[in-house]
Design a protein around this motif. Structure first.
Motif, PDB file in Angstrom:
ATOM      1  N   ARG A 169      -2.721  83.237 -44.297  1.00 23.75           N
ATOM      2  CA  ARG A 169      -1.316  82.778 -45.226  1.00 23.75           C
ATOM      3  C   ARG A 169      -0.107  81.929 -43.370  1.00 23.75           C
ATOM      4  N   GLY A 170      -0.791  81.877 -42.233  1.00 16.62           N
ATOM      5  CA  GLY A 170       0.018  80.958 -41.226  1.00 16.62           C
ATOM      6  C   GLY A 170       1.083  82.351 -40.785  1.00 16.62           C
ATOM      7  N   LEU A 171       1.311  81.754 -39.697  1.00 17.11           N
ATOM      8  CA  LEU A 171       2.370  83.084 -39.154  1.00 17.11           C
ATOM      9  C   LEU A 171       3.775  83.401 -39.523  1.00 17.11           C
ATOM     10  N   PRO A 172       3.985  85.022 -39.589  1.00 18.17           N
ATOM     11  CA  PRO A 172       4.020  85.504 -38.509  1.00 18.17           C
ATOM     12  C   PRO A 172       2.452  86.388 -38.550  1.00 18.17           C
ATOM     13  N   TYR A 173       1.584  86.204 -39.516  1.00 18.56           N
ATOM     14  CA  TYR A 173       0.913  86.812 -40.002  1.00 18.56           C
ATOM     15  C   TYR A 173      -0.968  86.299 -39.027  1.00 18.56           C
ATOM     16  N   LYS A 174      -1.347  87.508 -38.499  1.00 20.82           N
ATOM     17  CA  LYS A 174      -2.648  87.084 -37.541  1.00 20.82           C
ATOM     18  C   LYS A 174      -3.607  87.892 -38.233  1.00 20.82           C
ATOM     19  N   ARG A 175      -4.235  87.358 -37.373  1.00 19.20           N
ATOM     20  CA  ARG A 175      -5.955  88.285 -38.092  1.00 19.20           C
ATOM     21  C   ARG A 175      -6.247  89.319 -36.839  1.00 19.20           C
ATOM     22  N   SER A 176      -6.457  90.458 -37.078  1.00 23.85           N
ATOM     23  CA  SER A 176      -6.610  91.695 -36.402  1.00 23.85           C
ATOM     24  C   SER A 176      -8.105  90.838 -35.481  1.00 23.85           C
ATOM     25  N   LEU A 177      -7.682  91.270 -33.477  1.00 22.96           N
ATOM     26  CA  LEU A 177      -9.166  90.897 -33.110  1.00 22.96           C
ATOM     27  C   LEU A 177     -10.484  91.578 -33.461  1.00 22.96           C
ATOM     28  N   ARG A 178     -10.503  92.563 -34.134  1.00 20.62           N
ATOM     29  CA  ARG A 178     -12.268  93.221 -34.700  1.00 20.62           C
ATOM     30  C   ARG A 178     -11.582  92.761 -35.567  1.00 20.62           C
ATOM     31  N   ASN A 179     -11.606  92.113 -36.625  1.00 19.21           N
ATOM     32  CA  ASN A 179     -11.562  91.354 -37.691  1.00 19.21           C
ATOM     33  C   ASN A 179     -12.674  90.506 -37.435  1.00 19.21           C
ATOM     34  N   LEU A 180     -12.562  89.153 -36.763  1.00 21.91           N
ATOM     35  CA  LEU A 180     -12.479  88.329 -35.976  1.00 21.91           C
ATOM     36  C   LEU A 180     -13.968  88.311 -35.347  1.00 21.91           C
ATOM     37  N   MET A 181     -13.822  89.202 -34.156  1.00 19.94           N
ATOM     38  CA  MET A 181     -15.088  89.821 -34.192  1.00 19.94           C
ATOM     39  C   MET A 181     -16.076  89.860 -34.997  1.00 19.94           C
ATOM     40  N   ALA A 182     -16.001  90.568 -36.280  1.00 18.14           N
ATOM     41  CA  ALA A 182     -16.527  90.887 -37.295  1.00 18.14           C
ATOM     42  C   ALA A 182     -17.443  89.504 -37.805  1.00 18.14           C
ATOM     43  N   ASP A 183     -15.676  88.650 -37.927  1.00 13.91           N
ATOM     44  CA  ASP A 183     -16.702  87.278 -38.891  1.00 13.91           C
ATOM     45  C   ASP A 183     -16.871  86.412 -38.126  1.00 13.91           C
ATOM     46  N   TYR A 184     -17.130  86.142 -37.384  1.00 16.54           N
ATOM     47  CA  TYR A 184     -17.589  85.132 -36.287  1.00 16.54           C
ATOM     48  C   TYR A 184     -18.415  85.445 -35.338  1.00 16.54           C
ATOM     49  N   LEU A 185     -18.504  86.891 -34.837  1.00 16.03           N
ATOM     50  CA  LEU A 185     -19.872  87.317 -34.133  1.00 16.03           C
ATOM     51  C   LEU A 185     -20.260  88.410 -34.345  1.00 16.03           C
ATOM     52  N   ARG A 186     -20.212  88.937 -35.183  1.00 11.62           N
ATOM     53  CA  ARG A 186     -21.160  89.920 -36.259  1.00 11.62           C
ATOM     54  C   ARG A 186     -21.548  91.428 -35.208  1.00 11.62           C
ATOM     55  N   GLN A 187     -19.661  91.279 -34.830  1.00 12.22           N
ATOM     56  CA  GLN A 187     -19.875  92.106 -33.538  1.00 12.22           C
ATOM     57  C   GLN A 187     -18.706  93.422 -33.854  1.00 12.22           C
TER      58      GLN A 187
END
Length: 213
Positions: A169-187
């Motif tokens: 949706r663009g800024l000011p929305y941001k993805r959480s760090l937890r979400n990014l790690m799960a999506d991209y690094l499967r951690q």
């Protein structure tokens, strides 16, 4: 806040507990707490240019802070810096300048026991960071402006994973760090019931940037 699609439109929810805006808070404390970091803009320091040996570089580090609520507002109570090998180069609890009213342990992982023997102040942390970094050091973090504001450090050479991996949706929305790690690094990170870890979060930011490169 986060927006969720519902029949007929969108509704706003708090990201901490997914309750609707206007609901009773998921946490109740004896005192009301505020951010406060923009109330006093004194005491800032700026990283500076340093002469480096031939073929040397200014370094690449990831940084994360944990914060607690004091009578002043949000103050740094832990700082961690990791290098590109995910080795912790600096990690310390920080004694806030003002009395703590909420350790924010649910999110910060910081407890009274962690701070009881700490004599390191924000000025001490600033001195260490200025010795570690130069103006050309690449500093990595997630929503790094929040950490730098709390540290009262001005630094311009940054890579922010909240920008590097934007919300659809663009800024000011941001993805959480937890979400990014799960999506991209499967951690899975930030899964500890005792709160976040600045060491884990800084390492996660570095891993995401390396993956992106």
């Amino acid at each position: 806040l986060q927006l969720n699609r519902v029949a007929g439109g969108w509704e706003s929810q708090y990201v901490c507990c997914s309750a609707l805006v206007g609901s009773v808070g998921c946490q109740v404390a004896k005192q009301h707490v505020l951010d406060g970091r923009t109330e006093n803009l004194e005491g800032f320091v700026r990283t500076f240019q340093k002469e480096l040996p031939k073929d040397a570089h200014a370094g690449v580090f990831a940084l994360d802070c944990e914060m607690s609520y004091t009578t002043y507002g949000l103050e740094v109570t832990r700082v961690t810096v990791v290098d590109t090998d995910l080795q912790v180069k600096y990690d310390t609890f920080v004694k806030p300048d003002n009395e703590v009213v909420d350790y924010n342990t649910r999110f910060s992982g910081v407890t009274e026991a962690g701070l009881v023997d700490t004599s390191i102040t924000l000025r001490d942390v600033q001195a260490v960071l200025l010795s570690m970094f130069s103006a050309d050091t690449i500093l990595i973090g997630h929503s790094l402006e929040s950490d730098l504001l709390a540290l009262k450090v001005i630094h311009c050479t940054v890579v922010d994973t909240a920008v590097l991996f934007p919300h659809h949706r663009g800024l000011p929305y941001k993805r959480s760090l937890r979400n990014l790690m799960a999506d991209y690094l499967r951690q899975i990170i930030q899964d500890n019931v005792n709160g976040h870890s600045s060491s884990e979060d800084a390492s996660a930011c570095m891993q995401l940037v390396i993956w992106k490169i």
